[in-house]
Scaffold this active site. Structure first.
Site, mmCIF file in Angstrom:
data_model
loop_
_atom_site.group_PDB
_atom_site.id
_atom_site.type_symbol
_atom_site.label_atom_id
_atom_site.label_comp_id
_atom_site.label_asym_id
_atom_site.label_seq_id
_atom_site.Cartn_x
_atom_site.Cartn_y
_atom_site.Cartn_z
ATOM 1 C CG ASP A 5 22.846 2.584 9.573
ATOM 2 O OD1 ASP A 5 22.120 1.597 9.783
ATOM 3 O OD2 ASP A 5 23.184 3.390 10.479
ATOM 4 N NE ARG A 50 20.043 -12.256 4.523
ATOM 5 C CZ ARG A 50 18.822 -12.138 4.995
ATOM 6 N NH1 ARG A 50 18.088 -13.198 5.239
ATOM 7 N NH2 ARG A 50 18.299 -10.958 5.199
ATOM 8 C CG HIS A 62 10.522 0.767 11.707
ATOM 9 N ND1 HIS A 62 10.643 -0.600 11.568
ATOM 10 C CD2 HIS A 62 10.322 0.988 13.034
ATOM 11 C CE1 HIS A 62 10.529 -1.172 12.756
ATOM 12 N NE2 HIS A 62 10.331 -0.233 13.663
ATOM 13 C CB THR A 79 -0.983 0.033 1.194
ATOM 14 O OG1 THR A 79 -0.259 0.102 2.418
ATOM 15 C CG2 THR A 79 -1.910 -1.169 1.193
ATOM 16 C CB ILE A 127 18.532 -7.264 7.298
ATOM 17 C CG1 ILE A 127 17.529 -7.334 8.449
ATOM 18 C CG2 ILE A 127 19.672 -6.304 7.586
ATOM 19 C CD1 ILE A 127 16.866 -6.048 8.808
HETATM 20 C C1 GAR Z 1 4.517 -0.815 6.636
HETATM 21 O O1 GAR Z 1 3.798 -0.444 7.773
HETATM 22 C C2 GAR Z 1 6.009 -0.735 6.921
HETATM 23 O O2 GAR Z 1 6.361 0.262 7.822
HETATM 24 C C3 GAR Z 1 6.265 -2.093 7.515
HETATM 25 O O3 GAR Z 1 5.506 -2.967 6.730
HETATM 26 C C4 GAR Z 1 4.329 -2.288 6.290
HETATM 27 C C5 GAR Z 1 4.186 -2.532 4.807
HETATM 28 O O4 GAR Z 1 2.931 -2.160 4.363
HETATM 29 N N1 GAR Z 1 7.651 -2.396 7.514
HETATM 30 C C6 GAR Z 1 8.285 -2.997 8.509
HETATM 31 O O5 GAR Z 1 7.712 -3.436 9.495
HETATM 32 C C7 GAR Z 1 9.779 -3.133 8.342
HETATM 33 N N2 GAR Z 1 10.408 -3.464 9.576
HETATM 34 P P1 GAR Z 1 2.568 -2.166 2.802
HETATM 35 O O6 GAR Z 1 3.119 -3.462 2.212
HETATM 36 O O7 GAR Z 1 1.090 -2.105 2.760
HETATM 37 O O8 GAR Z 1 3.231 -0.955 2.176
#
Ligand code: GAR
Length: 207
Positions: A148, A72, A116, A15, A99
């Site tokens: 980073d 990896r 995040h 999204t 990561i």
């Molecule tokens: C978002 O809320 C993003 O911040 C999170 O996944 C979701 C993706 O939503 N990311 C993390 O948790 C990374 N650690 P989306 O696929 O609907 O854009």
């Protein structure tokens, strides 16, 4: 003004990717006005809505599953090469749940933007929403930052605050965070692309 080339990395519903695509489309100047266009979407898995959104928009996609590579490091090299093939100016990690490694960071540090779902440095990692709830925090939110070598440790570009309600569960809270997050990401990516930026230590200045 040159239009920045974005490669967006996704692992799920996409999204945030969709919000970027919609904002670029809705800008009266199109990519020229917004300052950026999505040239490719990469993922670490097949069969996700994020890839479908890209395909529907006619945007090239690539998929690099970790399991498809012996190590990896091999995966990281393959992801770097697949990304580099699209010559990005900026990479947007929008719900990309892997990561990235040394090769990717070495090539693109200072050009990888991650979003995040917590107010970093609080609650880094894969369960930012769940961890904030479990801690009993009263506010949380989202952080758009440069990536980073650490996990969610790079310089912060912008943050949005969301109140935690007594009745919240992880899904309800995440949904409210994502409403703020999508607007923030679109705003930040557009401004980075249009105005340029400086990173000095931990401080990010959009020019
Ligand atoms: C978002 O809320 C993003 O911040 C999170 O996944 C979701 C993706 O939503 N990311 C993390 O948790 C990374 N650690 P989306 O696929 O609907 O854009």
């Amino acid at each position: 003004m040159a239009v920045s080339r974005l490669v967006v990395l996704v692992s799920g519903s996409g999204t945030n990717l969709q919000a970027l695509l919609d904002a670029i489309d809705a800008d009266p100047g199109g990519p020229e006005g917004f300052g950026a266009r999505v040239v490719a979407v990469g993922a670490d898995r097949d069969g996700i809505a994020g890839l479908e959104r890209a395909e529907k928009a006619g945007i090239p996609t690539f998929v690099c599953p970790v399991k498809a590579y012996p190590t990896r490091e091999d995966w990281d090299r393959a992801l770097t090469e697949a990304t580099a093939a699209h010559e990005p100016d900026l990479i947007v990690s929008a719900g990309f749940m892997k990561i990235v490694g040394k090769e990717f960071i070495g090539r693109y540090e200072g050009r990888i933007v991650n979003t995040h779902p917590a107010l970093l440095p609080a609650f880094p990692g894969a369960h930012g929403v769940r961890d904030a709830l479990a801690y009993g925090a009263k506010v949380t939110g989202c952080t758009v930052h440069f990536v980073d070598a650490g996990v969610d440790t790079g310089p912060v570009i912008a943050q949005g605050v969301v109140e935690i309600r007594d009745e919240d569960d992880e899904a309800a809270l995440h949904e409210r965070i994502k409403e703020v997050e999508r607007r923030l990401l679109v705003d930040v990516v557009g401004r980075l692309a249009r105005h340029g930026y400086r990173i000095e230590g931990r401080k990010v200045t959009i020019q």
